[in-house]
Design a protein around this motif. Structure first.
Motif, PDB file in Angstrom:
ATOM      1  N   HIS A  79      -6.846 -10.405   3.214  1.00 52.32           N
ATOM      2  CA  HIS A  79      -6.345 -11.606   2.541  1.00 52.32           C
ATOM      3  C   HIS A  79      -7.183 -11.887   1.292  1.00 52.32           C
ATOM      4  O   HIS A  79      -8.347 -11.487   1.218  1.00 52.32           O
ATOM      5  CB  HIS A  79      -6.413 -12.819   3.484  1.00 52.32           C
ATOM      6  CG  HIS A  79      -7.794 -13.125   3.978  1.00 52.32           C
ATOM      7  ND1 HIS A  79      -8.611 -14.059   3.377  1.00 52.32           N
ATOM      8  CD2 HIS A  79      -8.527 -12.610   4.992  1.00 52.32           C
ATOM      9  CE1 HIS A  79      -9.764 -14.110   4.020  1.00 52.32           C
ATOM     10  NE2 HIS A  79      -9.755 -13.227   5.004  1.00 52.32           N
ATOM     11  N   ASP A  90     -15.144 -12.177   2.005  1.00 55.71           N
ATOM     12  CA  ASP A  90     -14.300 -12.432   3.172  1.00 55.71           C
ATOM     13  C   ASP A  90     -12.834 -12.278   2.752  1.00 55.71           C
ATOM     14  O   ASP A  90     -12.312 -13.109   2.011  1.00 55.71           O
ATOM     15  CB  ASP A  90     -14.590 -13.851   3.682  1.00 55.71           C
ATOM     16  CG  ASP A  90     -13.724 -14.247   4.866  1.00 55.71           C
ATOM     17  OD1 ASP A  90     -12.881 -13.442   5.297  1.00 55.71           O
ATOM     18  OD2 ASP A  90     -13.892 -15.378   5.357  1.00 55.71           O
ATOM     19  N   GLY A  91     -12.188 -11.233   3.230  1.00 59.91           N
ATOM     20  CA  GLY A  91     -10.801 -10.958   2.847  1.00 59.91           C
ATOM     21  C   GLY A  91     -10.718 -10.102   1.608  1.00 59.91           C
ATOM     22  O   GLY A  91     -10.093  -9.045   1.606  1.00 59.91           O
ATOM     23  N   GLU A 121      -4.849 -16.932   4.971  1.00 63.14           N
ATOM     24  CA  GLU A 121      -5.524 -16.498   6.203  1.00 63.14           C
ATOM     25  C   GLU A 121      -6.497 -17.568   6.665  1.00 63.14           C
ATOM     26  O   GLU A 121      -6.710 -17.770   7.849  1.00 63.14           O
ATOM     27  CB  GLU A 121      -6.263 -15.174   5.946  1.00 63.14           C
ATOM     28  CG  GLU A 121      -6.742 -14.474   7.217  1.00 63.14           C
ATOM     29  CD  GLU A 121      -8.125 -14.906   7.679  1.00 63.14           C
ATOM     30  OE1 GLU A 121      -8.510 -14.519   8.792  1.00 63.14           O
ATOM     31  OE2 GLU A 121      -8.836 -15.629   6.952  1.00 63.14           O
ATOM     32  N   GLU A 122      -7.091 -18.262   5.696  1.00 64.14           N
ATOM     33  CA  GLU A 122      -8.184 -19.188   6.028  1.00 64.14           C
ATOM     34  C   GLU A 122      -7.706 -20.537   6.557  1.00 64.14           C
ATOM     35  O   GLU A 122      -8.502 -21.420   6.836  1.00 64.14           O
ATOM     36  CB  GLU A 122      -9.115 -19.377   4.822  1.00 64.14           C
ATOM     37  CG  GLU A 122      -9.793 -18.088   4.345  1.00 64.14           C
ATOM     38  CD  GLU A 122     -10.846 -17.535   5.325  1.00 64.14           C
ATOM     39  OE1 GLU A 122     -10.970 -18.060   6.451  1.00 64.14           O
ATOM     40  OE2 GLU A 122     -11.530 -16.566   4.942  1.00 64.14           O
ATOM     41  N   HIS A 182     -13.106  -5.193   6.662  1.00 67.88           N
ATOM     42  CA  HIS A 182     -13.567  -6.573   6.533  1.00 67.88           C
ATOM     43  C   HIS A 182     -15.080  -6.588   6.644  1.00 67.88           C
ATOM     44  O   HIS A 182     -15.660  -5.689   7.245  1.00 67.88           O
ATOM     45  CB  HIS A 182     -12.940  -7.431   7.651  1.00 67.88           C
ATOM     46  CG  HIS A 182     -12.799  -8.876   7.301  1.00 67.88           C
ATOM     47  ND1 HIS A 182     -13.848  -9.764   7.340  1.00 67.88           N
ATOM     48  CD2 HIS A 182     -11.722  -9.599   6.903  1.00 67.88           C
ATOM     49  CE1 HIS A 182     -13.412 -10.967   6.976  1.00 67.88           C
ATOM     50  NE2 HIS A 182     -12.127 -10.899   6.696  1.00 67.88           N
ATOM     51  N   GLN A 185     -19.158 -10.614   9.135  1.00 69.59           N
ATOM     52  CA  GLN A 185     -19.305 -12.074   9.254  1.00 69.59           C
ATOM     53  C   GLN A 185     -20.205 -12.475  10.411  1.00 69.59           C
ATOM     54  O   GLN A 185     -20.156 -13.617  10.871  1.00 69.59           O
ATOM     55  CB  GLN A 185     -17.945 -12.770   9.404  1.00 69.59           C
ATOM     56  CG  GLN A 185     -16.978 -12.448   8.281  1.00 69.59           C
ATOM     57  CD  GLN A 185     -15.673 -13.193   8.418  1.00 69.59           C
ATOM     58  OE1 GLN A 185     -14.805 -12.799   9.178  1.00 69.59           O
ATOM     59  NE2 GLN A 185     -15.528 -14.278   7.688  1.00 69.59           N
ATOM     60  N   HIS A 352      -8.442 -12.296  12.779  1.00 67.57           N
ATOM     61  CA  HIS A 352      -8.068 -11.640  11.521  1.00 67.57           C
ATOM     62  C   HIS A 352      -6.562 -11.421  11.477  1.00 67.57           C
ATOM     63  O   HIS A 352      -5.902 -11.385  12.512  1.00 67.57           O
ATOM     64  CB  HIS A 352      -8.795 -10.299  11.390  1.00 67.57           C
ATOM     65  CG  HIS A 352     -10.274 -10.435  11.224  1.00 67.57           C
ATOM     66  ND1 HIS A 352     -10.847 -10.922  10.063  1.00 67.57           N
ATOM     67  CD2 HIS A 352     -11.299 -10.184  12.064  1.00 67.57           C
ATOM     68  CE1 HIS A 352     -12.158 -10.945  10.195  1.00 67.57           C
ATOM     69  NE2 HIS A 352     -12.465 -10.508  11.398  1.00 67.57           N
TER      70      HIS A 352
HETATM   71 ZN   LIG Z   1     -11.368 -12.973   6.502  1.00 67.95          ZN
END
Ligand SMILES: [Zn+2]
Length: 400
Positions: A79, A90-91, A121-122, A182, A185, A352
């Motif tokens: 994303h 992130d994405g 996505e978030e 990805h 995280q 995800h």
């Molecule tokens: Zn993500």
């Protein structure tokens, strides 16, 4: 060896460029459908065109890059929206790594690869909105009624992209599978000095809202033995689940009481009511069930011992997703070739887009390390060499 060779400088240059849309210091503020999100998507669509793919925005702003012809192919991506205070990878990493591998594959004469940058996505409008709609888990008519925290509806938000979007969704039947690269995280790879994570499952998430009712009263005149203190009920409940979960869980299991509202929340009043949400995550459905049962039992016993009422509501469950064995093997072989002895299998504790896409086709994921395990923060980062390595593993496994 695969014949697909990525260009590290082109990969990093595009990642840095994408970071510039909504940049705040080291981080990014690029929520779904914000001006900079739409600008970033337009830029991405240009890069997709330059890569020899056909850019298509679907009705909800998911951006696909499709190879010419209607043959079946693998889909790569993630994303490109961010959290309200997000990191730059992130994405974005999975989208640009996918794009780099797709254009390297064009240069190598195949195989044909498609890419995707999912929308929201978030969770501005709910978790993983774009992929949830595309996968059929959320009907568009229902999605249109969702609102963000300011009251803006999803229908209004997506109308801001109306001029760009096609009326039809991309047919999932044209894809043989989906691989999402990805950042991890979390701290596991970084703290073990490992460079690649081969995801075996995306954890399931359960959550339940509780309301504990006791008796609101004077904090000076009510003897301890006669109190029905809702907050003390919560403390006992939290301590007991910590104790009893120890016999059930694995080191990867997590549980959190992250939202609490105490009533009336005043210094000199024995609290009469507390509302809280408890959330728990694990890759095994059966373990999630056992945790649910233990928690409900503890709630009942805490209520009895303290003269309180425990009321449960808003139970929600997202099932764990197992990664496809065949795609996983390809990533494992590529990881062993490029990072021998320096990769591991691991569950994803974060949700995800791949979890939604698994309704449509086989899916797999690979992780690169997050420095210090930090994400959803401006400080989020990954060493450039690891960003390049992850894209090489991706290129190798699609060439295999
Ligand atoms: Zn993500």
């Amino acid at each position: 060896m695969t014949g697909i060779t990525i260009e590290p400088n082109r990969l990093l240059k595009d990642l840095y460029k994408l970071r510039s849309f909504g940049a705040r210091g080291n981080g990014v503020v690029r929520p779904a459908f914000s001006d900079c999100d739409i600008a970033a998507r337009k830029w991405l669509s240009e890069r997709i065109k330059e890569a020899g793919l056909n850019p298509i925005f679907d009705p909800v702003g998911n951006l696909f890059g499709l190879p010419p012809g209607d043959g079946k192919c693998l889909l790569l991506g993630s994303h490109s929206d961010t959290q309200p205070e997000g990191g730059w990878l992130d994405g974005a990493y999975g989208v640009i790594a996918g794009l780099e591998v797709a254009r390297a594959a064009v240069a190598a004469g195949g195989p044909a690869i498609a890419v995707v940058a999912f929308q929201d996505e978030e969770g501005r409008f709910g978790p993983l909105t774009g992929s949830r709609i595309w996968s059929g888990a959320l009907p568009l008519a229902d999605a249109d009624k969702l609102t963000d925290t300011s009251g803006l509806s999803f229908a209004e938000a997506r109308s801001s992209m109306a001029g760009l979007c096609e009326e039809a969704f991309v047919d999932p039947g044209r894809f043989t599978g989906f691989i999402e690269a990805h950042i991890e995280q979390g701290p596991v790879l970084d703290s073990h000095s490992e460079t690649i994570g081969v995801v075996d499952s995306i954890v399931g998430i359960r959550s339940e809202r509780y309301c504990i009712r006791g008796q609101q009263n004077h904090a000076g005149t009510t003897p301890m033995a006669l109190r029905r203190d809702a907050f003390q009920g919560l403390v006992q409940f939290a301590n007991e689940i910590n104790k009893q979960f120890a016999d059930i869980v694995t080191p990867a299991t997590v549980w959190t009481i992250g939202h609490v509202t105490l009533h009336p929340n005043a210094t000199s009043i024995v609290p009469g009511r507390v509302e809280f949400i408890v959330q728990w995550r694990d890759a095994e459905e059966e373990r999630l069930d056992r945790m649910t049962a233990v928690m409900r039992d503890i709630a009942a016993r805490t209520a009895e011992s303290r003269g309180l009422e425990f009321e449960r509501s808003a139970f929600s469950a997202i099932q764990p997703t197992q990664m496809d064995r065949r795609l996983m093997t390809r990533i494992e072989v590529a990881a062993e070739q490029l990072a021998a002895g320096n990769w591991r299998h691991m569950p994803s504790g974060a949700l995800h887009d791949a979890a939604n896409v698994s309704r449509l086709m086989p899916v797999a994921m690979l992780f690169v390390p997050s420095i210090g395990g930090v994400s959803h923060d401006f400080a989020e980062d990954t060493a450039a060499e690891h960003l390049v390595l992850g894209a090489r593993v991706l290129a190798t496994c699609i060439g295999a």
